[in-house]
Design a protein around this motif. Structure first.
Motif: not given
Length: 411
Positions: A36-41, A150-157, A159-166, A175-177
């Motif tokens: 939560l609130h971490r920023v995906p690379a 859709a398959a292959g589409a981004p689940l989360v972007p 550069g944006r901090p992860l929120r609870s719905p993410d 996705v577990t890690t």
């Protein structure tokens, strides 16, 4: 530096747009429960479509939409009930022309069906026969197999901090890690012969406890950083330079509290200049004009940004919230920091200002009215009594009572 003049003075907008060190924190894999609130690379892509199967969004009956056209309460359509779908199981029946299948919310849509009619618009007139009193169109009451993602589409972007719905969407995709930027290590150095630790039980005349460092640490944590309290350094250029050299080895950002005012005892600019390049010394802002921004050399080769804050606590915290917090997010791979909560209000009184500088005014908000809170910049209680702040733009010469303002709220 010479004399008591500020040099390389910049506006806050110039600082936010121009002072953009290239340094970024390293990458690490964290469990979803800690993300939560971490920023995906980078973008996290879906390995398969979600939800993965067409399913019902309502309790009702799976039908061929064409079989319901023209249905009304006065002239219902009658369909044969040929079976039911059970939750968590694949359908064992298909929908044929003139037939329907009982559906729970979330159930798998059986073959042959292209819509689900809500149970509220049906009645069982006799065993095995369903009366439909409202027509449905294709795709009513269902979600497609790839409608979420859709398959292959981004689940989360990235550069944006992860929120609870993410986190929920990542979990739904298995996705577990997540690979994220490490939390920026922000070293906070306090300076001044008069500054003593907060644990000091009895103050001697002229001494003050270090309140700014604790408050800055809170702002760093709010921005997703890891504060490191690097201690108190006396007003001595050699001691400060030595502390900076040691701190730069481990820090992603260095914050020097106090010592950035231009004056006889100001040693910060000289010590920083010996270790890197000063980008500006002076911001067109009140409070907080004597602010220093620099980039220092580090053993790893990547420059370490440094912020020299004014000595007064209120000024230091105002500047760090405006300039330091976005920098912490940027170091963590988030170029645009998350927006802070805000509320519209009307100003309770005239608010004077000088053109050419940004004025940050603390306010209390009640019933849609923002009341300015004034006091010396040495007083932290001005901030603790405030619900938030408003900004008077550089071009303005003040705001009149009743003016609409946007108040940034403190969390």
């Amino acid at each position: 530096m010479s004399g008591r003049e500020f040099f390389t003075t910049r506006t806050v907008a110039e600082a936010l747009a121009g002072f953009r060190p290239a340094r970024r924190t390293a990458l690490e894999d964290v469990p979803l429960a800690e993300a939560l609130h971490r920023v995906p690379a980078a973008d996290v892509a879906a390995a398969a479509a979600l939800p993965g199967f067409a399913r019902s969004t309502v309790d009702g009956f799976a039908v061929r939409a064409a079989d319901t056209y023209g249905a009304s309460e006065g002239l219902p359509s009658y369909l044969d009930l040929v079976g039911a779908v059970r939750m968590g199981m694949a359908p064992t029946v298909a929908v044929r022309p003139g037939g329907c299948v009982a559906m729970p919310t979330g159930g798998v849509l059986p073959d042959g069906a292209d819509a689900v009619v809500m149970v509220e618009h049906t009645a069982e007139t006799m065993p095995g026969t369903i009366e439909v009193t409202r027509p449905v169109a294709p795709l009513d009451g269902i979600v497609r197999a790839d409608e979420d993602v859709a398959a292959g589409a981004p689940l989360v972007p990235g550069g944006r901090p992860l929120r609870s719905p993410d986190l929920g969407l990542l979990a739904a995709a298995g996705v577990t890690t997540v690979r994220v930027h490490a939390r920026p290590r922000v070293a906070i150095i306090s300076t001044g012969d008069e500054v003593v630790p907060p644990s000091t039980a009895q103050l001697r005349p002229g001494q003050v406890r270090d309140a700014t460092a604790s408050a800055l640490a809170g702002l760093v944590r709010d921005a997703g950083g890891e504060p490191v309290l690097a201690g108190i350094v006396p007003d001595d250029a050699g001691a400060l330079e030595a502390t900076l050299r040691d701190t730069l080895r481990e820090a992603d950002l260095v914050v020097v509290s106090a010592g950035s005012s231009v004056g006889a005892r100001d040693e910060t600019a000289g010590a920083v200049a010996a270790l890197g390049e000063i980008w500006c010394h002076g911001l067109a802002i009140k409070p907080g004009k004597p602010t220093l921004l620099a980039e220092c050399k580090a053993e790893c080769g990547s420059g370490v940004p440094l912020i020299g804050l004014p000595g007064n606590p209120l000024s230091a915290l105002v500047v760090f919230r405006l300039v330091g917090v976005p920098l912490v997010w940027r170091l963590a791979g988030c170029p645009v920091p998350p927006p802070e909560p805000s509320t519209p209000a009307r100003l309770s009184r005239d608010l004077p200002s000088a053109a050419g500088r940004l004025d940050v005014v603390q306010v209390a908000v009640q019933d849609g009215t923002a009341t300015p809170i004034f006091g010396p910049s040495a007083l932290l209680s001005v901030l603790t009594r405030a619900d938030g702040c408003l900004v008077v733009p550089e071009a303005a010469t003040g705001l009149a009572a009743g003016s609409p303002v946007q108040v940034t709220l403190y969390r």
